[in-house]
Motif scaffolding. Structure first.
Motif, mmCIF file in Angstrom:
data_model
loop_
_atom_site.group_PDB
_atom_site.id
_atom_site.type_symbol
_atom_site.label_atom_id
_atom_site.label_comp_id
_atom_site.label_asym_id
_atom_site.label_seq_id
_atom_site.Cartn_x
_atom_site.Cartn_y
_atom_site.Cartn_z
ATOM 1 N N MET A 1 -32.123 9.646 20.406
ATOM 2 C CA MET A 1 -31.400 8.406 20.092
ATOM 3 C C MET A 1 -29.959 8.497 20.562
ATOM 4 O O MET A 1 -29.429 7.569 21.148
ATOM 5 N N ASN A 2 -29.342 9.664 20.267
ATOM 6 C CA ASN A 2 -27.955 9.853 20.693
ATOM 7 C C ASN A 2 -27.815 9.680 22.185
ATOM 8 O O ASN A 2 -26.820 9.176 22.684
ATOM 9 N N LEU A 3 -28.853 10.127 22.897
ATOM 10 C CA LEU A 3 -28.842 10.018 24.354
ATOM 11 C C LEU A 3 -28.698 8.564 24.764
ATOM 12 O O LEU A 3 -27.943 8.230 25.683
ATOM 13 N N PHE A 4 -29.403 7.712 24.079
ATOM 14 C CA PHE A 4 -29.373 6.307 24.462
ATOM 15 C C PHE A 4 -28.066 5.646 24.074
ATOM 16 O O PHE A 4 -27.586 4.746 24.748
ATOM 17 N N ILE A 5 -27.506 6.094 22.953
ATOM 18 C CA ILE A 5 -26.200 5.534 22.588
ATOM 19 C C ILE A 5 -25.177 5.937 23.620
ATOM 20 O O ILE A 5 -24.340 5.145 24.062
ATOM 21 N N ALA A 6 -25.257 7.214 24.003
ATOM 22 C CA ALA A 6 -24.337 7.670 25.046
ATOM 23 C C ALA A 6 -24.569 6.879 26.312
ATOM 24 O O ALA A 6 -23.616 6.448 26.980
ATOM 25 N N ALA A 7 -25.850 6.673 26.659
ATOM 26 C CA ALA A 7 -26.172 5.910 27.867
ATOM 27 C C ALA A 7 -25.626 4.493 27.762
ATOM 28 O O ALA A 7 -25.141 3.931 28.750
ATOM 29 N N PHE A 8 -25.687 3.945 26.566
ATOM 30 C CA PHE A 8 -25.142 2.598 26.381
ATOM 31 C C PHE A 8 -23.645 2.590 26.677
ATOM 32 O O PHE A 8 -23.112 1.668 27.308
ATOM 33 N N GLY A 9 -22.981 3.643 26.198
ATOM 34 C CA GLY A 9 -21.553 3.749 26.486
ATOM 35 C C GLY A 9 -21.302 3.803 27.974
ATOM 36 O O GLY A 9 -20.423 3.111 28.511
ATOM 37 N N PHE A 10 -22.079 4.641 28.660
ATOM 38 C CA PHE A 10 -21.927 4.713 30.117
ATOM 39 C C PHE A 10 -22.243 3.375 30.744
ATOM 40 O O PHE A 10 -21.640 2.996 31.755
ATOM 41 N N GLY A 11 -23.216 2.694 30.125
ATOM 42 C CA GLY A 11 -23.567 1.373 30.643
ATOM 43 C C GLY A 11 -22.380 0.422 30.598
ATOM 44 O O GLY A 11 -22.180 -0.379 31.508
ATOM 45 N N LEU A 12 -21.582 0.525 29.542
ATOM 46 C CA LEU A 12 -20.403 -0.334 29.440
ATOM 47 C C LEU A 12 -19.451 -0.071 30.602
ATOM 48 O O LEU A 12 -18.890 -0.992 31.197
ATOM 49 N N VAL A 13 -19.266 1.221 30.902
ATOM 50 C CA VAL A 13 -18.368 1.556 32.003
ATOM 51 C C VAL A 13 -18.974 1.073 33.317
ATOM 52 O O VAL A 13 -18.304 0.462 34.150
ATOM 53 N N SER A 14 -20.252 1.371 33.466
ATOM 54 C CA SER A 14 -20.960 0.989 34.682
ATOM 55 C C SER A 14 -20.855 -0.501 34.928
ATOM 56 O O SER A 14 -20.530 -0.939 36.034
ATOM 57 N N MET A 15 -21.123 -1.264 33.895
ATOM 58 C CA MET A 15 -21.114 -2.712 34.104
ATOM 59 C C MET A 15 -19.711 -3.194 34.426
ATOM 60 O O MET A 15 -19.553 -4.180 35.151
ATOM 61 N N SER A 16 -18.720 -2.507 33.928
ATOM 62 C CA SER A 16 -17.351 -2.896 34.245
ATOM 63 C C SER A 16 -17.075 -2.705 35.721
ATOM 64 O O SER A 16 -16.532 -3.574 36.400
ATOM 65 N N VAL A 17 -17.451 -1.541 36.218
ATOM 66 C CA VAL A 17 -17.222 -1.256 37.634
ATOM 67 C C VAL A 17 -17.994 -2.242 38.496
ATOM 68 O O VAL A 17 -17.453 -2.829 39.441
ATOM 69 N N ILE A 18 -19.274 -2.421 38.161
ATOM 70 C CA ILE A 18 -20.098 -3.318 38.962
ATOM 71 C C ILE A 18 -19.562 -4.738 38.927
ATOM 72 O O ILE A 18 -19.569 -5.447 39.936
ATOM 73 N N ALA A 19 -19.078 -5.146 37.738
ATOM 74 C CA ALA A 19 -18.598 -6.525 37.606
ATOM 75 C C ALA A 19 -17.438 -6.788 38.553
ATOM 76 O O ALA A 19 -17.412 -7.800 39.257
ATOM 77 N N ILE A 20 -16.473 -5.877 38.575
ATOM 78 C CA ILE A 20 -15.314 -6.086 39.444
ATOM 79 C C ILE A 20 -15.792 -6.248 40.885
ATOM 80 O O ILE A 20 -15.364 -7.147 41.612
ATOM 81 N N ALA A 21 -16.707 -5.365 41.279
ATOM 82 C CA ALA A 21 -17.174 -5.411 42.665
ATOM 83 C C ALA A 21 -18.019 -6.649 42.936
ATOM 84 O O ALA A 21 -17.813 -7.351 43.929
ATOM 85 N N ALA A 22 -18.959 -6.916 42.026
ATOM 86 C CA ALA A 22 -19.927 -7.980 42.296
ATOM 87 C C ALA A 22 -19.283 -9.358 42.313
ATOM 88 O O ALA A 22 -19.680 -10.227 43.086
ATOM 89 N N VAL A 23 -18.300 -9.559 41.457
ATOM 90 C CA VAL A 23 -17.651 -10.879 41.429
ATOM 91 C C VAL A 23 -16.963 -11.140 42.766
ATOM 92 O O VAL A 23 -17.073 -12.220 43.343
ATOM 93 N N GLY A 24 -16.279 -10.133 43.283
ATOM 94 C CA GLY A 24 -15.636 -10.293 44.581
ATOM 95 C C GLY A 24 -16.647 -10.587 45.666
ATOM 96 O O GLY A 24 -16.498 -11.516 46.467
ATOM 97 N N PHE A 25 -17.709 -9.807 45.664
ATOM 98 C CA PHE A 25 -18.736 -9.958 46.689
ATOM 99 C C PHE A 25 -19.368 -11.339 46.640
ATOM 100 O O PHE A 25 -19.543 -12.002 47.659
ATOM 101 N N THR A 26 -19.693 -11.771 45.438
ATOM 102 C CA THR A 26 -20.405 -13.035 45.318
ATOM 103 C C THR A 26 -19.492 -14.213 45.642
ATOM 104 O O THR A 26 -19.942 -15.228 46.160
ATOM 105 N N MET A 27 -18.197 -14.053 45.362
ATOM 106 C CA MET A 27 -17.279 -15.135 45.721
ATOM 107 C C MET A 27 -17.149 -15.246 47.234
ATOM 108 O O MET A 27 -17.037 -16.337 47.778
#
Lengths: 249, 324, 294
Positions: C1-27
């Motif tokens: 379970m802890n693994l998934f919580i940690a993964a969720f945390g990484f997911g937050l970072v991941s989505m942040s990075v992807i968001a910055i990139a993807a918004v630029g790309f899609t625009m």
């Protein structure tokens, strides 16, 4: 012959076609007129299958074709032309006609793989047929020119001839005469009338009301995605709403 | 010029010609931007390899792969052709149906990258990152590989394959069917309006092109006796696209010309550089190889700008008996 | 379970990075109709700019600003001297994809002799782990999330409240009409490339920071993730890209925890394929994959 029932076409919030029902009688030329933006071309595209209908049904010679894709409708004999030039630019004028002809043994993978000997007879026959059409419409000299280099009116002609090569039963024409030389227009009209005598059914979007009057047996008027009247031009002129909405003179 | 050098040149030329003919059929004639082309060549190579190799327990089991049926030539090559065609089916069904063409291109490009990633990481499947080696040379038990007679033999079978590929592609392109393909390339909606089924046409050509690509992979792996993910990275497809753009789209002569100018030229320059001591060590490692890739990019941009029809443009079809 | 919580945390970072990139790309796609395959190349170049500054002793955060500036100028020049001329010439969508692919190839290979093959990383003190509830991330990772949120809000403000933003939306919806209404579409497009280029550059630095070590190949791999997020959200839709980034960010991290980190791009690719099969127009549909114009 061609019956459309309650056709709706919505896209991105726009109701281009808003409940249109018409019957195109066999062996007649029916005009489809209306102001710009009335949805005529969109409706034609839905009939031809280029655009899917959001709702409604279409039957062709008694057969339901609402779900049928465009190429299948063309093979059944329901053929359209386009409002904007849609020639095959990097094919020659003659090739534009040839490519439309069905019944060419070479027009399949295995037919092609069997080599020239297998399909050359069909090809020669179709070349003659195409050349006859070109001659009739005065474009013989251009047969080996790239279709993309032709003028707007010539491209229009090529599309009509291309549609005719299919041996259609119903022709959906989208402003077929625009940009075409007046002499050729006469030739086209004559040809269409001949074909009508042979049983061809035509639905034609046109702006030139004189032409519509001369050619069409009956007329459907559209405005803002709906049908606002139908009948002969004479009867339509007597309806003040129609005249107000559209007819001038 | 010794036999081995000449053989190498001719065989690579043959392989590149076959590949370019297939890609031209897909891209030049039919307008399918198959950015995953190299995957099809690769599936042919892997198939020919695992069909002709002994089970992976052989040679002390240092590599792991499926198959290992030790089938004699030409069965592995036929298998490669079939594999190329089979792969085209699911890929085509997913990508070629509803999407507009630039999306299709992107999807295929991504497929190429992902396929490489998956094969690299799936160790037991096809040799993983290290790839597979000791792929037997076709008919290697009858004619000793790496001898002059074998080289002549291999040139011969490559030439036969080139002839077969050319015959197939030529018949398809210069036929009414080819005309339908070109019409679809020019304006798909109008082609549908005159009764052509674009999905069926694209799927067919995708499969046929895939089969020919698979053949080119079989020939290559039979010659170099190794295969691995580093050989088929996505830029390899770009070289072939450059070849088509340079040589001339939509015609087979142009495709052959492009094959000789670009991939063969690329390989020859690489060989020349590596054989020359001073050149090979010029600049930091990999500089010249990187510059070659820059040259490929410039070639593509240059031709697309100045001469998009290529060195040998698509010929105009004139029919006999026309007006003077 | 802890693994998934940690993964969720990484997911937050991941989505942040992807968001910055993807918004630029899609625009870039939404407003100029350009699928810019060189986006990944510009990202990684900007990451290296920040790297060299970092080696010279500059902090990573100033490096990020420098990366954004570099990305902005680079993207602008790319459009001015390559993309726009080809488009003006009448090159079809397909041709432009090939052009951008050639450009991406050139960027990667011009970069290679300069930066070399070996992975590098930024030198800086990432700070200890900060615990926010069950999630534990480094200070840098929290900053990345913060930067992403700020940028998303900024883009939202740009598009909703500024004249430029409205001009961008008009140009995206109908360029000819926009021009006829007096919108200086050429200048709007220039602005788009400058702004999305800045996003691109920033995304490059942030992605490199998050990855720890990076190398040229990362550019191409990351592009796939960006594509997946952009297409999932609806090509050309900035808000869609944000949603896509959230989904892809979470999915890739959770799948990495569940299976193997090596297959992150494969998951993204899988999503891309599913979207294209089931709903090519993406979540926030508008113009997109089904458009007849090929």
């Amino acid at each position: 012959m061609l019956v459309a029932t309650e056709i709706h076409r919505h896209f991105e919030g726009l109701h281009a076609v808003d409940g249109v029902s018409i019957e195109v009688p066999a062996g007649q030329i029916t005009g489809l007129i209306g102001p710009n933006g009335a949805g005529k071309s969109t409706f034609l595209a839905v009939l031809a299958g280029t655009l899917p209908a959001t709702s409604g049904s279409i039957t062709f010679d008694g057969r339901g074709i609402t779900r049928l894709p465009a190429y299948a409708r063309a093979r059944l004999g329901l053929v359209r032309t386009f409002q904007l030039p849609s020639e095959f630019a990097q094919l020659t004028v003659l090739e534009n006609l040839l490519v439309a002809a069905p019944n060419n043994r070479g027009d399949s993978l295995f037919g092609a793989l069997r080599g020239k000997g297998y399909w050359i007879k069909d090809e020669r026959r179709l070349v003659e047929q195409a050349r006859a059409l070109l001659k009739r419409f005065g474009m013989s000299a251009k047969e080996s020119d790239y279709a993309g280099t032709m003028s707007g009116g010539q491209k229009r002609l090529i599309e009509i001839m291309r549609a005719l090569m299919l041996g259609p039963r119903v022709l959906l024409l989208d402003e077929p005469m625009s940009g075409v030389h007046p002499k050729i227009i006469e030739e086209i009209q004559r040809y269409l009338q001949d074909l009508r005598k042979e049983g061809l059914t035509i639905l034609m979007v046109e702006h030139e009301l004189h032409m519509v009057e001369r050619l069409c047996d009956s007329v459907v008027v559209m405005a803002q995605g709906k049908v606002i009247g139908s009948g002969t031009m004479a009867s339509l002129r007597r309806q003040p709403e129609i005249v107000d909405a559209y007819l001038v003179g | 010029m010794n036999t081995f050098y000449a053989a190498n040149l001719l065989i690579y030329a043959g392989i590149d010609i076959i590949a370019c003919l297939a890609l031209n059929l897909q891209f030049g004639v039919s307008g399918i931007v198959n950015f995953s082309f190299i995957v099809f060549q690769s599936v042919g190579a892997y198939t020919a390899a695992v069909l002709s190799m002994p089970p992976d327990t052989a040679n002390f089991g240092f590599q792991h792969y499926i198959g290992g049926y030790e089938l004699p030539f030409p069965i592995p090559w036929i298998g490669a052709v079939v594999a190329g065609g089979l792969l085209a089916v699911p890929v085509g069904l997913v990508v070629l149906r509803k999407l507009r063409s630039d999306y299709q291109a992107i999807a295929l490009l991504v497929l190429s990258v992902i396929a490489n990633t998956v094969i690299t990481n799936a160790d037991k499947f096809l040799g993983g990152a290290g790839g597979i080696s000791l792929v037997p040379s076709p008919v290697g038990d009858r004619i000793t590989p790496r001898t002059e007679p074998y080289e002549y033999f291999y040139i011969g079978i490559t030439a036969v394959c080139v002839a077969v590929a050319f015959l197939v592609v030529n018949r398809v392109v210069n036929s009414p069917y080819g005309r339908s393909l070109r019409a679809m390339r020019e304006r798909e909606i109008a082609a549908a309006a005159i009764g052509k089924n674009p999905v069926q046409l694209k799927m067919t050509i995708f499969i046929v092109g895939g089969m020919i690509a698979g053949l080119s992979g079989a020939i290559l792996v039979g010659y170099i006796n190794v295969w691995g993910p580093t050989v088929w990275l996505y830029p390899e497809t770009i070289i072939l696209f450059a070849a088509i753009i340079v040589g001339g789209r939509g015609n087979n002569i142009g495709a052959i010309l492009g094959a000789l100018l670009v991939p063969v030229g690329f390989e020859e320059v690489t060989r020349l550089i590596n054989s020359n001591g001073t050149l090979a060590n010029f600049g930091p490692p990999g500089l010249l190889s990187a510059l070659q890739w820059v040259a490929i990019g410039l070639l593509i941009l240059g031709f697309l700008w100045f001469r998009p029809q290529g060195v040998r443009p698509e010929p105009r079809r004139v029919f006999e008996g026309g007006p003077e | 379970m802890n693994l998934f919580i940690a993964a969720f945390g990484f997911g937050l970072v991941s989505m942040s990075v992807i968001a910055i990139a993807a918004v630029g790309f899609t625009m870039q796609f939404g407003i100029t109709n350009m699928i810019n395959l060189a986006y990944g190349g510009v990202m990684i170049s900007s990451a290296y700019v920040a790297y060299y500054l970092n080696k010279a002793g500059v902090s990573v955060w100033i490096g990020m600003a420098a990366g954004a500036l570099f990305g902005s100028v680079f993207s602008f020049l790319l459009n001015r001297f390559i993309y726009a001329p080809f488009m003006r010439k009448g090159t079809a969508h397909l041709g432009m994809v090939i052009v951008s692919l050639a450009v991406s190839l050139m960027i990667a290979n011009l970069l290679l002799p300069i930066v070399g093959y070996y992975p590098v990383s930024y030198q800086e003190d990432t700070g200890g782990l900060i615990h926010l509830g069950p999630i534990a991330l480094t200070r840098d990772q929290f900053i990345v999330i913060g930067v992403a949120i700020v940028l998303m809000l900024a883009i939202h403000a740009l598009l909703t409240y500024t004249r430029l933003g409205k001009a961008m939306r008009a140009t995206a919806a109908n360029p000819t009409l926009a021009r006829n209404c007096g919108i200086p579409t050429n200048r709007v497009i220039d602005a788009v490339w400058l702004i999305t280029g800045a996003l691109c550059g920033m995304a490059g630095v942030v992605a490199a920071l998050n990855a720890g070590t990076f190398v040229i190949d990362n550019g191409a791999a990351f592009l796939i993730t960006i594509l997946a997020a952009a297409v999932l959200g609806g090509a050309g839709q900035p808000y869609g890209a944000m949603i896509g980034a959230v989904i892809i960010g979470l999915m890739t991290e959770l799948s990495a925890a569940a299976w193997s980190p090596q297959y992150k791009e494969v998951v993204a690719f899988g999503v891309l394929v599913l979207v294209m099969v089931l709903r090519p127009q993406g979540l926030l549909a508008k113009r997109g994959a089904l458009a007849a114009a090929g």
